[in-house]
Design an enzyme around this catalytic site. Structure first.
Site, mmCIF file in Angstrom:
data_model
loop_
_atom_site.group_PDB
_atom_site.id
_atom_site.type_symbol
_atom_site.label_atom_id
_atom_site.label_comp_id
_atom_site.label_asym_id
_atom_site.label_seq_id
_atom_site.Cartn_x
_atom_site.Cartn_y
_atom_site.Cartn_z
ATOM 1 N N GLU A 133 -8.610 1.343 -6.080
ATOM 2 C CA GLU A 133 -8.237 1.445 -4.655
ATOM 3 C C GLU A 133 -9.513 1.590 -3.846
ATOM 4 O OE1 GLU A 133 -5.487 4.687 -3.803
ATOM 5 O OE2 GLU A 133 -6.404 5.001 -1.842
ATOM 6 N N GLU A 138 -9.649 5.881 6.984
ATOM 7 C CA GLU A 138 -8.723 6.959 6.631
ATOM 8 C C GLU A 138 -9.169 8.272 7.267
ATOM 9 O OE1 GLU A 138 -8.390 7.668 2.401
ATOM 10 O OE2 GLU A 138 -6.305 8.293 2.605
#
Ligand SMILES: *[C@@H]1O[C@H](CO)[C@@H](O)[C@H](O)[C@H]1NC(C)=O
Ligand SMILES: *[C@@H]1O[C@H](CO)[C@@H](O)[C@H](O)[C@H]1NC(C)=O
Ligand SMILES: *[C@@H]1O[C@H](CO)[C@@H](O)[C@H](O)[C@H]1NC(C)=O
Length: 359
Positions: A133, A138
């Site tokens: 990932e 974020e």
């Protein structure tokens, strides 16, 4: 002998073009609905959201194309939602390996309880963290003033890229390391707004991620420009190719990673989907909610905010312009050969074999 001549010349061409990337896909407006799938399972990160199907998201007006042709993904703002607040998580139907991904973002979701992300992840999510990932944008509860970039993988591999303008916070990318944070780089170079209202007030930003584990590749690197800054011409005026080597020092430079078995990180990543989501509370934002003192002061708890304070999510929305995906010229050359081999026959098939060997 003839075959090895072809192999040699293709290798030389591959090396010479290693830094050049050709436009593969462009997403804009309705493409985010037509070429992405809407996730409707439970949130794997245990957020207090109910992810909506495309039809439901449209009827709740959680997704739409606005007057500026931006695609908007937002959290429901009904006052009371005690069964999980409707939200959206979408993933690209296409999968990408080595690629450059460039996103024009005009609004980043902000607020207490809000945990938004723009990321890529193994297309076989059930095997995660195998396949890896890569988190490009974020944050949680706006707790960090800057954007957080991260990598989560199966094995112990460390960041080994340099230079970068951001700050390495955690070096081990193993998904279980650092309380499940993996490795993290905070894009807190003071010249650039990289998160939240700082970015939104400037009219947005462009973020780019290069994943390149080819022989001359530089691994995983990211760049971030807010809209008040000068951008490289292939970012401000996108065309058929990009060259990240002309983009200056990356904000985040994970490099190719150094793994405990002396390998680089290339085998940690498989074909990835591109994902946007907004979750609320959950494994990260819920657990750190109390660390951001103005959040509990205002709403008592993360669950209480989600259940009773819908209007607090007015700014919890992504608004995105174009998303460009570039693949390496070596890869496009190989797929072009693949097309011609069907029509031209054996000669092209021989070239295809040679190209594959060279790759
Ligand atoms: C959806 O929400 C936006 C933003 O609040 C609004 O401008 C638009 O009119 C809404 N569309 C519908 C169909 O309600
Ligand atoms: C996806 O991962 C699961 C779990 O590791 C595995 O059993 C399955 O074969 C994988 N599917 C594909 C298509 O690779
Ligand atoms: C960036 O964050 C790191 C770690 O939190 C901190 O040590 C550093 O001073 C910050 N740099 C800037 C320019 O804010």
């Amino acid at each position: 002998m003839r075959l090895s001549t072809i192999v040699a010349s293709v290798s030389a061409a591959t090396l010479a073009r290693a830094a050049s990337w050709n436009l593969k896909d462009t997403y804009s407006g309705e493409d985010y609905m037509n070429k992405f799938d809407f996730w409707t399972d439970k949130d794997p990160t245990n957020g207090l959201v109910t992810y909506q199907s495309e039809d439901a998201a449209k009827s709740l007006n959680l997704t739409y194309v606005d007057d500026n042709k931006n695609f908007v993904m937002r959290v429901d703002t009904e006052t009371t939602r005690t069964e999980g607040r409707p939200s959206v998580r979408i993933q690209s139907q296409s999968n990408y390996e080595d690629a450059v991904i460039v996103l024009e973002v005009s609004h980043i979701p902000t607020g207490c309880a809000v945990w938004p992300a723009f990321w890529t992840v193994t297309s076989n999510i059930s095997q995660w963290p195998v396949g890896g990932e890569i988190d490009i944008m974020e944050n949680v509860n706006d707790q960090y003033p800057a954007n957080l970039a991260a990598v989560h993988i199966k094995d112990d591999c460390s960041i080994n890229g340099s230079p970068q303008t951001g700050t390495t916070v955690f070096t081990n990318c193993n998904a279980e390391a650092n309380d499940n944070s993996g490795c993290r780089i905070e894009m807190n170079n003071t010249d650039t707004a990289t998160w939240g209202s700082n970015v939104n007030n400037k009219g947005g930003a462009v973020v780019a991620m290069e994943r390149d584990f080819s022989s001359n590749g530089k691994g995983i690197r990211m760049w971030f420009w807010d809209k008040s800054q000068n951008m490289p011409s292939d970012i401000s005026n996108p065309g058929k190719t990009v060259n990240p080597d002309n983009w200056g020092t990356p904000a985040a430079n994970f490099g190719k990673l150094s793994c405990s078995n002396n390998a680089d990180g290339s085998s940690q990543f498989d074909a990835h989907k591109i994902v946007f989501d907004i979750t609320l509370c959950g494994d990260w934002a819920g657990n750190t909610y109390d660390q951001v003192s103005q959040c509990p002061a205002k709403y008592q708890s993360c669950a209480n905010q989600v259940g009773q304070a819908g209007q607090s999510f007015e700014d919890a929305y992504w608004s995105v312009g174009n998303l460009y995906v570039y693949e390496s010229s070596a890869k496009s050359a190989a797929s072009n050969v693949r097309i011609s081999s069907a029509t031209v026959g054996i000669a092209a098939a021989t070239t295809l074999a040679a190209t594959m060997l060279a790759l």
